[in-house]
Write an enzyme that holds these catalytic residues in place. Structure first.
Site, PDB file in Angstrom:
ATOM      1  N   GLU A 127      43.150  47.053  39.365  1.00  0.00           N
ATOM      2  CA  GLU A 127      42.066  46.706  40.285  1.00  0.00           C
ATOM      3  C   GLU A 127      41.974  47.787  41.335  1.00  0.00           C
ATOM      4  OE1 GLU A 127      42.479  42.031  40.941  1.00  0.00           O
ATOM      5  OE2 GLU A 127      41.489  43.087  42.588  1.00  0.00           O
ATOM      6  N   ASP A 172      40.533  39.877  53.279  1.00  0.00           N
ATOM      7  CA  ASP A 172      41.735  40.695  53.291  1.00  0.00           C
ATOM      8  C   ASP A 172      42.549  40.567  54.562  1.00  0.00           C
ATOM      9  OD1 ASP A 172      39.950  43.050  51.401  1.00  0.00           O
ATOM     10  OD2 ASP A 172      41.784  42.032  50.756  1.00  0.00           O
ATOM     11  N   TYR A 199      40.247  34.468  38.187  1.00  0.00           N
ATOM     12  CA  TYR A 199      41.164  34.914  39.231  1.00  0.00           C
ATOM     13  C   TYR A 199      41.572  33.683  40.026  1.00  0.00           C
ATOM     14  CZ  TYR A 199      42.740  38.313  42.859  1.00  0.00           C
ATOM     15  OH  TYR A 199      43.462  39.083  43.739  1.00  0.00           O
TER      16      TYR A 199
END
Lengths: 470, 311
Positions: free
Chosen positions: B95, B106, B220
């Protein structure tokens, strides 16, 4: 839905009601006809019937304005205003947003909640805020032949904490309590929303964490102190540009991490659905009171509404009530910073492009790669590279007009209004006040202008000292 | 078919003066002299995509190792090298994060990497140039990790075709919810990009089912309620979540966020994950290293230790 008389508008419990059944469109258009307030006010007919202050339009209706234009549902069931809005957030938050929306709808229809909120707005916040005829400002804008508009100021600066922000903070704190969330987070730019949030958390006994850009903390030190004094933890955000957009990103990250225990009191009509709608609804009391006050004072509607626009909450709070009154002109004023061509401004609606920021599709200031640009404005509260999606929608529709004012022009207005009316405006509000210089010469005699005096300027004196010689 | 010889982990230190292309923020890669290609990995054609990779691994009873790094931190040349290191150390999918100014999903490590990368002038075109050079040298597919605004700015169709042309196979967009993915999915399919979708511990079952239905490449599974960033342990909720997902779909499921140690990797694989994603731990190594070369060496060692924890 029954039309309500003016008397019922006085009762605070009506201020936030939401209709359960869809608005019959025939009812709507007949009311619009009653409301066709002419631009030149001298012959305006006094309207004795008002439509229900419940103004959240139910989900599938389209409203046709007198000129045949379609005003779509604001927002629709997906949280979109036309193509703007939506919920562009990490999947982790999606369930919480759905829960929040459901809670909002059920609570706003709940009489007890409404009563409690109305009581707090009255006794704690100090509503309703006056609609004040600014005699000397009006005089200042009189043309040599004695003609000119009449300037009224909607005094949100007189609310507890000194700005409009508290309307939303109080309602969301109540909402959080009913959701069983004990921890509150918020972002803040100028600190007004942070102070409002810290205030309501103190009032309701909730844990409070405020994210503020490190740069903003410096220029609004008074507000930082106030938040801490009120018991909140103020966390500086150093990431990115260390201003409002970064504080917002950090608040969203905190929410992603603590979503199960925490409610995020977003301070403006930006962010993912349901926030733009919710925050607008909680500020809509501004417009509702204005309608009633205008009727009392001059027996008609305002002709022009002016408000400063950062994220857009005070503007939507004033405008929302009047969006469907097509003859009421809606004017938003953004920050042009050092000038629109300087690259150092926050004039999102003038210079931005459509993109996604902090959960909503809206105009925003971005570079060629789609990176969010650091904006600039002397006023921290307008220093945001995005704007609420509903403003983007109203702009594209042509329903509202957006202009911008530079730092310098705002500072001049800051001084001017202090001198002419004895009211020190917030630097944010000063942008709207500065726009009067440009628009008043164009307005016919007797035009009723209502300007949202969104906040007082005590918090800005340190900044002003640097720039002004008084 | 890729003629890749993945021998034991092998990498050469490339100094810019040795003629390796240096990627500046200007639109073109400046290729100086002849490049050295790692001897151990000779490829003539494209790699297979994400789903196919998982199918193959499944047949061998293996769990995919999927590292994540941020493009341009400390610089694009190092990123290019890191991609090769990760590949030759046995990564099954890589990735690559496109640095963004406001990365909502994040934590501090990847945020900082993005800020450093952007401060260096990393931009999308430079990343694409680099990928065009590097992906033909990799034996495993690359998936990009990008926030939505940069995609919108370019135009979704253009974005998809551009990344496909650079050899990328998949895409992860963390700030687009299922409801808004329709256009993305259409354009991705049209351009041969597999759009991975995320599901999380707060996702109700019905919604999870809709997500896994629509996902391409793999599903995911975000391991925890939060943003990216190493954690001390992996929540044991993951085991139950994995089971739920596997009841709903036969598509491969990879678990990410917070995984930073061989023990974590082993645990998650043991719970039935088809793939394990390690991000912040990798990014931290490259970001904290005293020099790119040291960073790459540490990356190699770390990758080996994680990979050996997997079947």
């Amino acid at each position: 839905m029954a039309t309500s008389s003016i008397a019922s508008l006085n009762s605070p419990s009506r201020l936030l009601s939401i209709p359960k059944e869809p608005y019959p469109s025939s009812h709507f258009s007949s009311n619009l006809l009653k409301f066709a307030a002419p631009r030149t006010p001298s012959s305006s007919v006094s309207c004795s019937l008002t439509r229900d202050p419940a103004s959240v339009l139910p989900l599938e209706q389209r409203v046709e304005l007198n000129n045949g234009a379609l005003l779509h549902q604001r927002p629709d069931s997906f949280g979109r205003f036309g193509k703007f809005g939506g919920k562009y957030v990490p999947e982790t938050l999606m369930h919480a947003l759905t829960e929040l929306e459901a809670a909002f709808h059920s609570l706003t229809a709940d009489e007890d909640f409404q009563r409690e909120l109305a009581g707090i707005l009255k006794d704690y916040v100090g509503r309703e805020s006056p609609l004040y005829f600014a005699e000397r400002l009006t005089e200042h804008y009189k043309r040599p032949n004695g003609e000119g508009p009449h300037i009224y100021l909607k005094r949100e600066d007189l609310n507890h904490t000194g700005a409009h922000k508290i309307n939303n903070a109080v309602a969301q704190a109540l909402l959080a309590k009913s959701l069983g969330k004990k921890r509150i987070i918020a972002e803040t730019g100028a600190g007004q929303h942070g102070v409002a949030t810290a205030t309501v958390c103190a009032r309701f006994g909730l844990e409070c964490i405020i994210y503020m850009g490190a740069q903003d903390m410096e220029r609004q030190a008074l507000n930082v102190f106030r938040m801490r004094l009120l018991g909140a933890e103020v966390r500086p955000v150093h990431a990115g540009t260390a201003t409002l957009k970064d504080a917002t990103s950090e608040a969203i990250r905190d929410w992603v991490t603590n979503v199960e225990t925490t409610h995020y009191i977003l301070g403006s009509v930006a962010g993912p659905h349901p926030y733009p709608m919710m925050v607008r609804e909680f500020h809509a009391v501004i417009g509702k009171e204005t309608r009633k006050q205008a009727l009392e004072k001059w027996g008609g509607l305002p002709d022009v509404l002016i408000a400063c626009v950062g994220g857009g909450s005070n503007a939507m709070g004033l405008f929302h009530e009047f969006v469907d009154d097509k003859d009421v002109r809606l004017i938003g004023v953004e920050a042009a910073g050092f000038g629109l061509d300087s690259g150092k401004h926050a004039a999102t609606l003038t210079k931005g492009e459509v993109g996604v920021l902090h959960g909503a599709m809206s105009y925003l200031l971005q570079d060629d790669d789609g990176q969010i640009v650091e904006p600039h404005s002397i006023s921290a509260g307008l220093d945001y590279p995005g704007v609420g999606p509903e403003h983007s929608f109203l702009k594209d529709l042509g329903r509202a007009e957006y202009y911008s004012i530079t730092d310098e022009e705002a500072l001049e207005a800051f001084k001017r209004v202090s001198r002419l009316e004895g009211i020190i405006p917030a630097l944010e509000t000063s942008h709207a006040l500065a726009y009067l210089e440009k628009v008043c010469p164009t307005l016919p005699n007797g035009t009723k202008v209502v300007l949202n005096f969104s906040g007082r300027g005590d918090k800005d004196v340190q900044t002003a000292i640097k720039y002004l010689k008084v | 078919m890729a003629i890749a010889l993945k021998s034991s982990c092998f990498f050469q230190v490339k100094k810019p003066e040795a003629g390796f292309p240096v990627y500046f923020s200007s639109k073109k890669a400046i290729i100086s002299v002849k490049r050295n290609t790692p001897v151990a990995a000779i490829r003539t054609m494209e790699t297979v995509g994400l789903s196919e990779t998982f199918s193959r691994l499944k047949k061998q009873g293996k769990v995919a190792f999927i590292p994540y790094i941020t493009a341009g931190d400390p610089d694009l040349s190092t990123t290019a090298e890191a991609l090769k290191v990760l590949d030759s150390c046995g990564s099954d999918i890589i990735e690559l994060g496109v640095p963004y100014s406001d990365p909502l999903a994040d934590g501090p490590v990847i945020q900082a990497a993005a800020t450093r990368s952007l401060a260096r002038g990393t931009n999308f075109n430079a990343i694409i140039s680099m990928l065009k050079e590097v992906t033909p040298q990799l034996s495993c597919p690359v998936a990009l990790f990008s926030y939505y605004n940069p995609i919108l700015k370019r135009g979704t169709d253009k974005f998809m075709s551009t990344i496909r042309d650079s050899g990328v196979h998949g895409l992860v967009v963390p700030d687009v919810p299922l409801e808004e993915t329709e256009i993305l999915r259409t354009e991705a399919k049209k351009n041969g990009i597999e759009l991975v979708l995320l599901t999380t511990p707060t996702t109700p079952i019905d919604r999870m089912k809709a997500i896994v239905d629509a996902a391409e490449g793999f599903v995911y599974l975000v391991s925890s309620v939060g943003v990216t960033g190493a954690r001390a342990s992996v929540s044991d909720k993951v085991q139950a979540l994995l089971q739920e997902i596997k009841e709903a779909t036969s598509k491969p499921v990879a678990v990410g966020f917070g995984i930073s140690k061989p023990e974590h990797v082993e645990q998650v694989a043991g719970w039935g994950a088809d793939g394990v994603i390690v991000g912040s731990a990798m990014v931290k190594i490259l970001g904290d290293a005293k020099s790119p070369q040291e960073g790459l060496k540490e990356l190699e060692n770390f990758t080996r230790s994680l990979k050996s924890a997997l079947p």
